[in-house]
Design an enzyme around this catalytic site. Structure first.
Site, PDB file in Angstrom:
ATOM      1  N   ASP A 118       0.800  -1.219   0.000  1.00 43.20           N
ATOM      2  CA  ASP A 118       0.000   0.000   0.000  1.00 43.20           C
ATOM      3  C   ASP A 118       0.834   1.271   0.000  1.00 43.20           C
ATOM      4  O   ASP A 118       0.413   2.292  -0.534  1.00 43.20           O
ATOM      5  CB  ASP A 118      -1.003   0.007   1.150  1.00 43.20           C
ATOM      6  CG  ASP A 118      -0.398  -0.304   2.507  1.00 43.20           C
ATOM      7  OD1 ASP A 118       0.839  -0.415   2.611  1.00 43.20           O
ATOM      8  OD2 ASP A 118      -1.175  -0.435   3.469  1.00 43.20           O
ATOM      9  N   ASP A 131       3.439   0.778  13.152  1.00 41.29           N
ATOM     10  CA  ASP A 131       2.656  -0.462  13.178  1.00 41.29           C
ATOM     11  C   ASP A 131       3.297  -1.642  13.894  1.00 41.29           C
ATOM     12  O   ASP A 131       2.595  -2.458  14.467  1.00 41.29           O
ATOM     13  CB  ASP A 131       2.256  -0.908  11.773  1.00 41.29           C
ATOM     14  CG  ASP A 131       1.355   0.092  11.091  1.00 41.29           C
ATOM     15  OD1 ASP A 131       0.501   0.678  11.758  1.00 41.29           O
ATOM     16  OD2 ASP A 131       1.518   0.295   9.881  1.00 41.29           O
TER      17      ASP A 131
END
Length: 889
Positions: A71, A481
């Site tokens: 992404d 993350d």
């Protein structure tokens, strides 16, 4: 473990990318400044994975040719010989940083050398540029690009649907692209060189994740989301006549053309109330399989179904693996076995707890089996075993209670592909890695198949901060993350990310310059503390306490000796503490949200920056005073660092194109600043080992110099610069952090927004630290008293680490020093830092490097080394600086 990949400043979510977008760049008006260039070798500090992989594409003509898209981190090609992935979009530069987000990828089944990528990260204003279609005729080794008149969203909601980009399997000059934002369906008839909208396509989509979102992120129309050709309806060289297209519309999800795209109509009888995430055609049986969810993903989805459309009769059949009432997730990942018609698989992509689920049918969806099921709740019976020994951090260090397991089978499992040439090989993407198996058909015989990470070479972490201490691990990283890692070997995957606590995103970290075993990090966490400390160089951690109101990590600074800390968290003002944060006090004189750093020599001096003002504290962070200096960047897109070994020596990079932008240097703790005239723009600054003969540490910056964007190095205090990267190695946006290595001349660690931690080593073997420049006279021999403290800080079988502190206890300053001793037990030095060493037999000579030769009366300098020993490892009992015997403590 939930991955959030959107801007925190706008949506206040834990994000795995930028703290703010890179500034839009204006045309350069500076005079071109010549600079040198060096040849570097670039690698990743291995983490293996770390990000969402929403698409995996196998070529249908050539065996072992596969691609993966991410992404925010570009695209990759599979290397069968090494079972690794090769990055393909590292040439994307700073101005086009959004083109590292890949919303779709297509491999040409007529000419396998051709591959296409639809790129662009955001459809709203966060990405200032439009999207593009990149095309390659050499499997991604090089690219040509066609800019589109609209944006694409590789990191937008719905990015796991697809593929939006497809090549006609009969006439490969024809491609289709489904666009978001109401832009419809687009077509190219010249192999992707030019594109035009399919004017008669009837539905541009209408689904929005959150129509009320004013940022334009969640409120964007997800648009046209996949294109699938029925290859049976064309012949070689003639366009395929039947084309299916998926649209983000809960009532009208599937359209079809039967005349090569001349006309389109909604497929009659289709299910409603769902979005078709994928449409996969089994041409042998004439079935179009569709996976449905009530949401666009990749995080959300509460209900789902799987349907089969019989193309010959127009019959729709609900073949859902479980009843709709029993779903708490949507379906997305979808694949068929090209070697075994009738075999189909699907994923429950949004099943977060207790795990994702994978379903398999060998009778075209009439019956299904699950990858796991309950034996007796909460106990599970798995059809698979998992081996994550190559990426052990995938367990997250967790020991969950059943029915959860560690590692998980996955989450956000929107990509799932069976190798079209090998029924035993399957790959699927998750929010953190690519998993796969090479004995999949064991599933059908009642045996277990083995799932392993198939992700080596694919690095997709977003880097927030970097540190390279003078001793201990060479690299500490703060990541989006997955928190961050301590790398003791850059070529190996660390066993675990930072834990106790596990931050979703670590926003800042620091170590004590003269006591690198003391490390602090801060970050984001849904519930729990936002700060953690280590006393063993980041190997183990313990949580600190939060002041009232803290909502996010912010920035943190450790005193040079580790005795105190200053923290500027989100949600609260700047705070300071002595010890390890058991209690905090509010700092005065500095605004909330300021960036904080520490002086690397004076343990009570800290610095801050906010909105054009530089702040200084000399009392350990209790009070700050604003510098009278003017002309610094007015915004907060700034990063600054203090130089190790020299009090008050500070460098500041940052700014914006519509104001002050560049690199500034202060030698008096921020009282005054000098802007470097030979740097057009700069966004990060770091320091590394000095070059041979240099009197100052090496500078590294992500900057624009001589009208060229790149990674630059200076060995002469910024008087001249060398570009160390090249146009093939740009990695999009590299402005978050940069640092050199204090132990290895020329080594630089570069942050990326989705390509992990990149490090480079120079081809210049003449580098080093502390050598003698033949054009300069030798440093005078130090005189006066000296004291030495020799401490073995770590010892293992055959090896050890030692730190040496040399103190000038005389009355005159040293401008250079040489320390000599003799090992009592024939020990041998292997590697040293903050000094250069030579050894003859048992006799050792350690000399200052360029930046730490000056030692004022009453001051100390430290260096360290690793070495080998056998038998015993006794300490030296005598040290000399020149001819002066030192006191040993």
């Amino acid at each position: 473990m939930r991955r959030t990949r959107i801007l925190t400043a706008v949506l206040a979510l834990a994000a795995g990318l930028l703290a703010g977008t890179p500034p839009a760049l204006a045309a350069d008006s500076a005079a071109k400044v010549p600079f040198a260039a060096d040849t570097y070798t670039w690698k990743n500090a291995r983490i293996d994975g770390g990000g969402f992989v929403p698409g995996i594409v196998f070529n249908r003509k050539e065996k072992n040719l596969a691609y993966a898209r991410t992404d925010i981190g570009g695209a990759y090609r599979w290397q069968e010989s090494s079972k690794t992935w090769t990055p393909l979009l590292d040439s994307v530069g700073w101005d086009d940083w959004g083109h590292t987000g890949v919303v779709s990828l297509a491999s040409d089944s007529v000419d396998p050398n051709r591959v296409y990528a639809a790129v662009g990260t955001y459809t709203n204003g966060w990405d200032p540029k439009n999207g593009a279609v990149m095309r390659s005729s050499n499997r991604g080794a090089s690219w040509q690009k066609t800019d589109l008149p609209f944006k694409l969203g590789g990191n937008m909601p719905g990015r796991g649907m697809g593929e939006r980009l497809a090549v006609d399997p009969n006439k490969n000059s024809v491609l289709y692209l489904g666009a978001p934002s109401g832009k419809g369906l687009w077509r190219s008839t010249d192999s992707g060189v030019s594109w035009s909208q399919v004017a008669n396509f009837p539905n541009v989509g209408n689904y929005q994740q959150d129509p009320s979102d004013s940022s334009g992120y969640a409120s964007d129309n997800q648009g046209v989301v996949w294109v699938t050709f029925d290859e049976r309806t064309g012949t070689s060289g003639s366009a395929t006549q039947t084309v299916y297209v998926g649209v983000a519309d809960l009532q009208n999800s599937v359209y079809r053309s039967t005349d090569g795209g001349a006309t389109w109509s909604r497929v009659a009888g289709q299910p409603t109330g769902y979005l078709a995430h994928k449409g996969v055609l089994d041409a042998t049986n004439g079935y179009l399989y569709l996976s449905y969810s009530d949401k666009g993903g990749p995080y959300d989805g509460g209900k789902g179904q799987v349907w089969r459309y019989t193309t010959a009769t127009g019959t729709w059949t609900n073949i859902s693996p479980v009843a709709e009432a029993d779903t708490y997730y949507g379906f997305s990942g979808l694949t068929v076995d090209r070697q075994k018609p009738g075999t189909v698989m699907a994923t429950a992509y949004s099943s977060w707890w207790p795990d994702t689920q994978i379903f398999r049918s060998t009778d075209s969806g009439a019956t299904w089996t699950k990858a796991w099921d309950y034996s007796s709740y909460p106990n599970r019976a798995n059809r698979y075993t998992m081996d994550v020994s190559s990426s052990p951090w995938l367990t997250w260090g967790a020991n969950p209670a059943p029915p959860e397991q560690a590692p998980k089978l996955g989450w956000m499992t929107e990509s799932l592909e069976i190798d079209p040439f090998n029924s035993n090989r399957m790959m699927y993407g998750t929010g953190a890695t690519v998993y796969g198996t090479e004995n999949l058909t064991n599933w059908d015989s009642g045996g277990q198949f083995t799932i392993k990470p198939m992700v080596q070479g694919l690095e997709e972490t977003a880097v927030q901060d970097l540190a390279s201490p003078p001793s201990g691990a060479p690299l500490l990283s703060a990541l989006g993350d997955i928190g961050g890692f301590r790398h003791t070997d850059l070529t190996k995957v660390p066993s675990m990310m930072f834990t106790s606590p596990n931050f979703t995103t670590t926003t800042s970290l620091d170590f004590a310059e003269t006591n690198p075993n003391t490390v602090v990090r801060v970050g984001n966490l849904d519930s729990g503390p936002h700060i953690a400390f280590s006393t063993d160089n980041g190997a183990n951690w313990f949580a600190g306490s939060d002041p009232s109101g803290v909502s996010g990590g912010g920035t943190v600074a450790a005193a040079s000796d580790g005795s105190r800390f200053v923290w500027s968290p989100d949600g609260a003002g700047v705070q300071y503490t002595t010890g390890f944060g058991s209690s905090w006090s509010a700092s005065s004189g500095i605004p909330a949200g300021a960036i904080v750093e520490s002086d690397r020599v004076d343990a009570k001096t800290f610095y801050g920056f906010k909105s054009g003002k530089f702040y200084v504290s000399t009392d350990g962070g209790a009070t700050f005073s604003a510098s009278a200096a003017t002309g610094l960047p007015s915004g907060d897109s700034v990063r600054f660092k203090a130089l190790p070994g020299v009090k008050g020596d500070v460098w500041l990079a940052g700014g914006a194109a519509d104001g002050a932008y560049g690199l500034w240097h202060s030698t008096n703790g921020g009282t005054s600043w000098t802007k470097l005239s030979n740097v057009d723009q700069a966004d990060a600054i770091g320091f590394g080992k000095a070059a041979t003969g240099a009197s100052y540490q090496t500078l590294y910056t992500s900057a624009k110099i001589g009208a060229v964007r790149g990674i630059f190095r200076s060995t002469d205090k910024g008087a001249s610069w060398t570009r160390v990267n090249d146009d093939a190695h740009q990695w999009g946006w590299t402005g978050a952090a940069i640092t050199g290595d204090p132990r290895v001349y020329g080594r630089v660690y570069v942050s990326t927004n989705g390509r992990g931690v990149i490090y480079g080593d120079t081809s210049d073997t003449g580098g080093g630290g502390g050598g003698t420049d033949p054009t300069d006279p030798p440093d005078p021999t130090p005189t006066g008293a000296c004291t030495v403290t020799y401490k073995i800080t770590n010892q293992w079988s055959g090896g050890f680490q030692a730190d040496v502190q040399l103190s000038n206890t005389g009355t005159s300053a040293w401008t250079g020093w040489t320390l000599g001793w003799t090992f009592p037990d024939a020990q041998t030095i292997a590697q040293a830092w903050n000094a250069t060493t030579t050894q003859s037999g048992a006799t050792v000579t350690a000399k200052n490097v360029g930046w730490n030769g000056g030692v004022a009366a009453g001051s100390s300098v430290s260096f360290g080394f690793t070495g080998s020993w056998s038998g015993t490892n006794g300490k030296p009992t005598a040290f000399k600086v020149g001819d002066q015997n030192c006191t040993v403590t």
